[in-house]
Scaffold this active site. Structure first.
Site, PDB file in Angstrom:
ATOM      1  N   ARG A  57     -13.280  -0.047  19.830  1.00  0.00           N
ATOM      2  CA  ARG A  57     -14.270  -1.273  19.667  1.00  0.00           C
ATOM      3  C   ARG A  57     -14.955  -1.520  18.422  1.00  0.00           C
ATOM      4  NH1 ARG A  57     -16.351  -1.417  26.095  1.00  0.00           N
ATOM      5  NH2 ARG A  57     -14.944  -3.041  26.402  1.00  0.00           N
TER       6      ARG A  57
ATOM      7  N   GLN B 173     -11.533  -6.802  18.045  1.00  0.00           N
ATOM      8  CA  GLN B 173     -12.021  -7.551  19.383  1.00  0.00           C
ATOM      9  C   GLN B 173     -10.949  -8.548  20.344  1.00  0.00           C
ATOM     10  OE1 GLN B 173     -15.520  -9.450  17.898  1.00  0.00           O
ATOM     11  NE2 GLN B 173     -16.824  -8.315  19.227  1.00  0.00           N
TER      12      GLN B 173
ATOM     13  N   ASP C 138      -9.080  -6.533  22.607  1.00  0.00           N
ATOM     14  CA  ASP C 138      -9.568  -5.552  23.585  1.00  0.00           C
ATOM     15  C   ASP C 138      -9.476  -6.075  25.100  1.00  0.00           C
ATOM     16  OD1 ASP C 138     -11.705  -4.360  24.930  1.00  0.00           O
ATOM     17  OD2 ASP C 138     -13.334  -4.547  23.608  1.00  0.00           O
TER      18      ASP C 138
ATOM     19  N   SER D 184     -12.385  -5.550  27.634  1.00  0.00           N
ATOM     20  CA  SER D 184     -13.421  -6.578  27.909  1.00  0.00           C
ATOM     21  C   SER D 184     -12.818  -7.629  28.583  1.00  0.00           C
ATOM     22  CB  SER D 184     -13.750  -6.897  26.264  1.00  0.00           C
ATOM     23  OG  SER D 184     -14.788  -5.936  25.844  1.00  0.00           O
TER      24      SER D 184
ATOM     25  N   TYR E 234     -21.482   2.226  23.373  1.00  0.00           N
ATOM     26  CA  TYR E 234     -21.638   2.604  24.711  1.00  0.00           C
ATOM     27  C   TYR E 234     -22.840   3.350  25.110  1.00  0.00           C
ATOM     28  CZ  TYR E 234     -16.522   1.640  25.172  1.00  0.00           C
ATOM     29  OH  TYR E 234     -15.369   1.019  25.181  1.00  0.00           O
TER      30      TYR E 234
END
Ligand code: NAD
Length: 367
Positions: free
Chosen positions: A122, A127, A130, A133, A226
């Site tokens: 991450r 991105q 990902d 996500s 996280y």
């Protein structure tokens, strides 16, 4: 590269790894793409659309698996299908390595390099790759839609000749990717929304979506953006705050997760009993044990007129957009993995590739 896209075989899986738009780009770049017959049908992409952009359609999964240098999937293959991969092939999919003990040795034995999409680091550079996500975002949206459907009232305020209806109260527990989309969706439907998270940094994001942030004097920010597990005292405070806030809510969407752990237990059976009949809890953490004590993964529980829904694989219930976004994640990854000549580079020292490789050169590297 000879790239293969098999039909998914897991129960209830409706997504496909590559949509025709992505196949078109790969074909234009000089790759040969084979798609198994019917692979995209459940997601809204018939074979003809793949053929139109230059893919070949293969009837047999075994032929496709054995003939591809790079296999792109959504879910991990069965051990039988893993054994059909060509020696030295590259496999990219959600591998769920912690529960893949039956398949990892087979992949290693075949000399397959398997990259797990849930292990995309991450970092901002990754991105676009990902997939956790992209899929969580859709699950957050769908959680509110199924919650709205199950509720005994409407979401927005309505001013009618028969009087004014108050807007629904929606409470989102865990405001990460799925939670933030749940907040945005409930707001668009006109609900009064509040949210709770243990990462203080989330507060501003929640407020910028027009929701209230529920304070509980806890702060559990872990590595990589996280959350970490709460200590006993913080857990007590979080539960006390949630218990008070829960009582008047019409819809509660829970999404709280701590990487590598069972989902934190945040709603007890007693707390469910304190809610109004007709209200609904949608527990998106059902697959990892549930945020609510009463959650049945894949099922529904009812206590005192309160429904507790435990949907699994929600992204797969919007397979068109889930496939489109997953496919874009894969395209971004391929851009990273393939060199100018279109050959795959497995550089274990690379931050992205190295994090994702689970089997390579005959070994299981991560469990
Ligand atoms: P996740 O699915 O692991 O967790 C969901 C949410 O639950 C998180 O916001 C977490 O803080 C929360 N949570 C955990 N324990 C809780 C508890 N006891 N009570 C209440 N809430 C609790 O996380 P996620 O949604 O996948 O991502 C979390 C964050 O990671 C994102 O909000 C974002 O900031 C970051 N992120 C960064 C990138 C990137 O840079 N490429 C990509 C995705 C996410």
């Amino acid at each position: 590269m000879r790239i293969g896209v098999p039909r998914e075989t897991a129960l209830h899986e409706r997504r496909v790894a590559l949509v025709p738009e992505a196949v078109a780009r790969l074909v234009r770049a000089g790759h040969a793409v084979a798609v198994q017959r019917g692979a995209g049908v459940a997601a809204g992409f018939p074979d003809a659309q793949y053929q139109a952009v230059g893919a070949s359609i293969l009837a047999e999964g075994a032929e496709l698996l054995g003939g591809s240098e790079l296999v792109l999937k959504v879910q991990r293959p069965s051990p039988e299908d893993a054994a059909r991969l060509s020696a030295g092939a590259i496999l990219v999919c959600f591998l769920a390595p912690a529960s893949a003990q039956g398949v990892l040795p087979v992949l290693a034995e075949r000399g397959v390099t398997a990259l797990a999409m849930e292990l995309v680091p991450r970092i901002s550079r990754a991105q676009a790759m990902d997939a956790l996500s992209s899929q969580a975002n859709l699950a957050g949206y769908k959680a509110v839609i199924i919650g709205a459907e199950a509720m005994n009232r409407v979401m927005p305020m309505m001013t009618t000749a028969a009087g004014t209806l108050a807007p629904a109260k929606v409470f989102v527990v865990g405001a990460g990717v799925a939670g933030l989309q749940a907040i945005a969706t409930a707001r668009r439907l006109g609900a009064v929304v509040s949210a709770f998270d243990v990462r203080p940094v989330v507060r501003e994001q929640v407020q910028s979506l027009g929701a209230a942030f529920v304070q509980a004097q806890v702060a559990a920010e872990g590595a990589g953006g996280y959350a970490k597990e709460l200590g006993d005292e913080e857990q007590r405070r979080a539960l006390e705050t949630i218990a008070k806030h829960l009582v008047p809510q019409d819809l509660v969407v829970t999404t709280a997760q701590v990487p590598g752990r069972a989902a934190p237990r945040l709603i007890t059976a007693e707390m469910v009993r304190s809610m109004k009949p007709g209200s609904v809890i949608v527990d998106l953490a059902a697959e990892t044990g549930g945020n609510c004590e009463l959650t049945k993964p894949g099922g529904v529980a009812e206590v005192g007129g309160v429904l507790v829904l435990g949907p699994v694989s929600l992204a797969s219930s919007v397979p068109f957009h889930a496939s489109q976004t997953y496919s874009r994640n894969l395209q971004a990854l391929l851009q990273h993995l393939l060199d100018k000549e279109g050959r795959a580079r497995i550089d274990m020292a690379d931050e992205i590739t190295g994090s994702m490789v689970v089997t390579h050169a005959g070994e299981v590297r991560k469990k």
